[in-house]
Design a protein around this motif. Sequence first.
Motif, PDB file in Angstrom:
ATOM      1  N   GLU A   1       0.809  -1.214   0.000  1.00 29.84           N
ATOM      2  CA  GLU A   1       0.000   0.000   0.000  1.00 29.84           C
ATOM      3  C   GLU A   1       0.844   1.267   0.000  1.00 29.84           C
ATOM      4  N   ARG A   2       2.096   1.162   0.395  1.00 22.46           N
ATOM      5  CA  ARG A   2       2.974   2.335   0.386  1.00 22.46           C
ATOM      6  C   ARG A   2       3.931   2.336  -0.806  1.00 22.46           C
ATOM      7  N   THR A   3       4.096   1.220  -1.496  1.00 17.16           N
ATOM      8  CA  THR A   3       5.078   1.147  -2.578  1.00 17.16           C
ATOM      9  C   THR A   3       4.480   0.871  -3.946  1.00 17.16           C
ATOM     10  N   VAL A   4       3.173   0.691  -4.047  1.00 17.07           N
ATOM     11  CA  VAL A   4       2.580   0.336  -5.334  1.00 17.07           C
ATOM     12  C   VAL A   4       2.790   1.437  -6.370  1.00 17.07           C
ATOM     13  N   GLY A   5       2.913   2.664  -5.925  1.00 17.40           N
ATOM     14  CA  GLY A   5       3.176   3.762  -6.847  1.00 17.40           C
ATOM     15  C   GLY A   5       4.600   3.783  -7.368  1.00 17.40           C
ATOM     16  N   LEU A   6       5.462   2.926  -6.832  1.00 13.89           N
ATOM     17  CA  LEU A   6       6.848   2.869  -7.271  1.00 13.89           C
ATOM     18  C   LEU A   6       7.074   1.857  -8.383  1.00 13.89           C
ATOM     19  N   GLY A   7       6.006   1.353  -8.962  1.00 16.68           N
ATOM     20  CA  GLY A   7       6.148   0.427 -10.081  1.00 16.68           C
ATOM     21  C   GLY A   7       6.892   1.059 -11.238  1.00 16.68           C
ATOM     22  N   TRP A   8       6.798   2.386 -11.349  1.00 18.01           N
ATOM     23  CA  TRP A   8       7.517   3.074 -12.423  1.00 18.01           C
ATOM     24  C   TRP A   8       9.023   2.926 -12.252  1.00 18.01           C
ATOM     25  N   CYS A   9       9.499   2.725 -11.032  1.00 17.13           N
ATOM     26  CA  CYS A   9      10.940   2.508 -10.813  1.00 17.13           C
ATOM     27  C   CYS A   9      11.383   1.195 -11.456  1.00 17.13           C
ATOM     28  N   ALA A  10      10.562   0.165 -11.332  1.00 20.58           N
ATOM     29  CA  ALA A  10      10.886  -1.110 -11.973  1.00 20.58           C
ATOM     30  C   ALA A  10      10.888  -0.947 -13.492  1.00 20.58           C
ATOM     31  N   ILE A  11       9.975  -0.126 -14.004  1.00 26.30           N
ATOM     32  CA  ILE A  11       9.944   0.141 -15.447  1.00 26.30           C
ATOM     33  C   ILE A  11      11.215   0.875 -15.872  1.00 26.30           C
ATOM     34  N   ALA A  12      11.623   1.871 -15.092  1.00 23.82           N
ATOM     35  CA  ALA A  12      12.840   2.620 -15.404  1.00 23.82           C
ATOM     36  C   ALA A  12      14.070   1.716 -15.356  1.00 23.82           C
ATOM     37  N   ILE A  13      14.122   0.825 -14.382  1.00 23.63           N
ATOM     38  CA  ILE A  13      15.236  -0.124 -14.295  1.00 23.63           C
ATOM     39  C   ILE A  13      15.237  -1.037 -15.520  1.00 23.63           C
ATOM     40  N   GLY A  14      14.047  -1.477 -15.944  1.00 26.52           N
ATOM     41  CA  GLY A  14      13.954  -2.321 -17.135  1.00 26.52           C
ATOM     42  C   GLY A  14      14.411  -1.611 -18.398  1.00 26.52           C
ATOM     43  N   VAL A  15      14.000  -0.356 -18.551  1.00 31.42           N
ATOM     44  CA  VAL A  15      14.426   0.414 -19.728  1.00 31.42           C
ATOM     45  C   VAL A  15      15.942   0.603 -19.704  1.00 31.42           C
ATOM     46  N   TRP A  16      16.487   0.958 -18.526  1.00 29.77           N
ATOM     47  CA  TRP A  16      17.943   1.120 -18.433  1.00 29.77           C
ATOM     48  C   TRP A  16      18.654  -0.187 -18.746  1.00 29.77           C
ATOM     49  N   THR A  17      18.121  -1.298 -18.295  1.00 30.14           N
ATOM     50  CA  THR A  17      18.750  -2.594 -18.536  1.00 30.14           C
ATOM     51  C   THR A  17      18.820  -2.891 -20.032  1.00 30.14           C
ATOM     52  N   ILE A  18      17.783  -2.517 -20.760  1.00 30.97           N
ATOM     53  CA  ILE A  18      17.780  -2.738 -22.209  1.00 30.97           C
ATOM     54  C   ILE A  18      18.783  -1.824 -22.902  1.00 30.97           C
ATOM     55  N   VAL A  19      18.870  -0.583 -22.479  1.00 32.68           N
ATOM     56  CA  VAL A  19      19.704   0.422 -23.132  1.00 32.68           C
ATOM     57  C   VAL A  19      21.168   0.335 -22.694  1.00 32.68           C
ATOM     58  N   ALA A  20      21.425  -0.209 -21.516  1.00 31.05           N
ATOM     59  CA  ALA A  20      22.761  -0.191 -20.914  1.00 31.05           C
ATOM     60  C   ALA A  20      23.883  -0.736 -21.791  1.00 31.05           C
ATOM     61  N   PRO A  21      23.708  -1.834 -22.528  1.00 29.68           N
ATOM     62  CA  PRO A  21      24.846  -2.305 -23.330  1.00 29.68           C
ATOM     63  C   PRO A  21      25.371  -1.253 -24.299  1.00 29.68           C
ATOM     64  N   TRP A  22      24.484  -0.472 -24.882  1.00 28.16           N
ATOM     65  CA  TRP A  22      24.917   0.575 -25.805  1.00 28.16           C
ATOM     66  C   TRP A  22      25.360   1.834 -25.067  1.00 28.16           C
ATOM     67  N   ALA A  23      24.660   2.166 -23.995  1.00 24.26           N
ATOM     68  CA  ALA A  23      24.995   3.389 -23.256  1.00 24.26           C
ATOM     69  C   ALA A  23      26.348   3.271 -22.562  1.00 24.26           C
ATOM     70  N   ILE A  24      26.706   2.088 -22.109  1.00 20.06           N
ATOM     71  CA  ILE A  24      27.944   1.916 -21.357  1.00 20.06           C
ATOM     72  C   ILE A  24      29.111   1.554 -22.270  1.00 20.06           C
ATOM     73  N   THR A  25      28.890   0.622 -23.187  1.00 18.02           N
ATOM     74  CA  THR A  25      30.005   0.173 -24.028  1.00 18.02           C
ATOM     75  C   THR A  25      30.079   0.913 -25.355  1.00 18.02           C
ATOM     76  N   GLY A  26      29.077   1.710 -25.658  1.00 17.32           N
ATOM     77  CA  GLY A  26      29.082   2.459 -26.910  1.00 17.32           C
ATOM     78  C   GLY A  26      28.566   1.613 -28.060  1.00 17.32           C
ATOM     79  N   PRO A  27      28.801   2.067 -29.273  1.00 13.60           N
ATOM     80  CA  PRO A  27      28.279   1.343 -30.439  1.00 13.60           C
ATOM     81  C   PRO A  27      28.968   0.001 -30.688  1.00 13.60           C
ATOM     82  N   ASN A  28      29.984  -0.311 -29.913  1.00 10.60           N
ATOM     83  CA  ASN A  28      30.699  -1.584 -30.082  1.00 10.60           C
ATOM     84  C   ASN A  28      30.045  -2.724 -29.329  1.00 10.60           C
ATOM     85  N   ALA A  29      28.808  -2.554 -28.887  1.00  8.17           N
ATOM     86  CA  ALA A  29      28.128  -3.598 -28.114  1.00  8.17           C
ATOM     87  C   ALA A  29      27.628  -4.706 -29.031  1.00  8.17           C
TER      88      ALA A  29
END
Length: 156
Positions: A92-120
């Motif tokens: 009841e106090r954390t259900v509004g934080l579901g967007w954090c899990a979404i943000a973590i998921g988006v970062w996880t998808i983008v991270a190989p390119w964002a961290i290693t560059g186009p050589n991923a």
Amino acid sequence: MATDSTHSTSQTRSTSGIDTHPDLMALRGRYAEASAKPISGLIEGLCLLTGLYLAISPWVVGFTGFTGLRVSNLITGIALAVLAMGFGSVLERTVGLGWCAIAIGVWTIVAPWAITGPNAAITHTIVNNAIVGGVAIALGLATMGLGFMGGRRRAR
């Protein structure tokens, strides 16, 4: 005399605070009802397992030579697991934080390119992060939807 009236007024304010507001009580009741459903436990458990897997995935899949991506997955995986534990204990106090899990998921998808560059070009890192990130996004959306589950029966 003025001290006594001020003291009694402050006691009245503290007992009639926002915690006793009828709308807040109804909202907490709805979240408590939703968190008691079996699907809630399933979503929370899968979110916890996804976070733990994300944290250890660089060593399971073998991210050799990608120290930055390894650290990113470790940190975001731990963050997702801690967030999932919050969903499980006080929904009841954390259900509004579901967007954090979404943000973590988006970062996880983008991270190989964002961290290693186009050589991923190492496909196992990209595929691993894309799948785990997609699961984290889906679970974040499902967690956000849990708040609506409690009131659905009353609306019909």
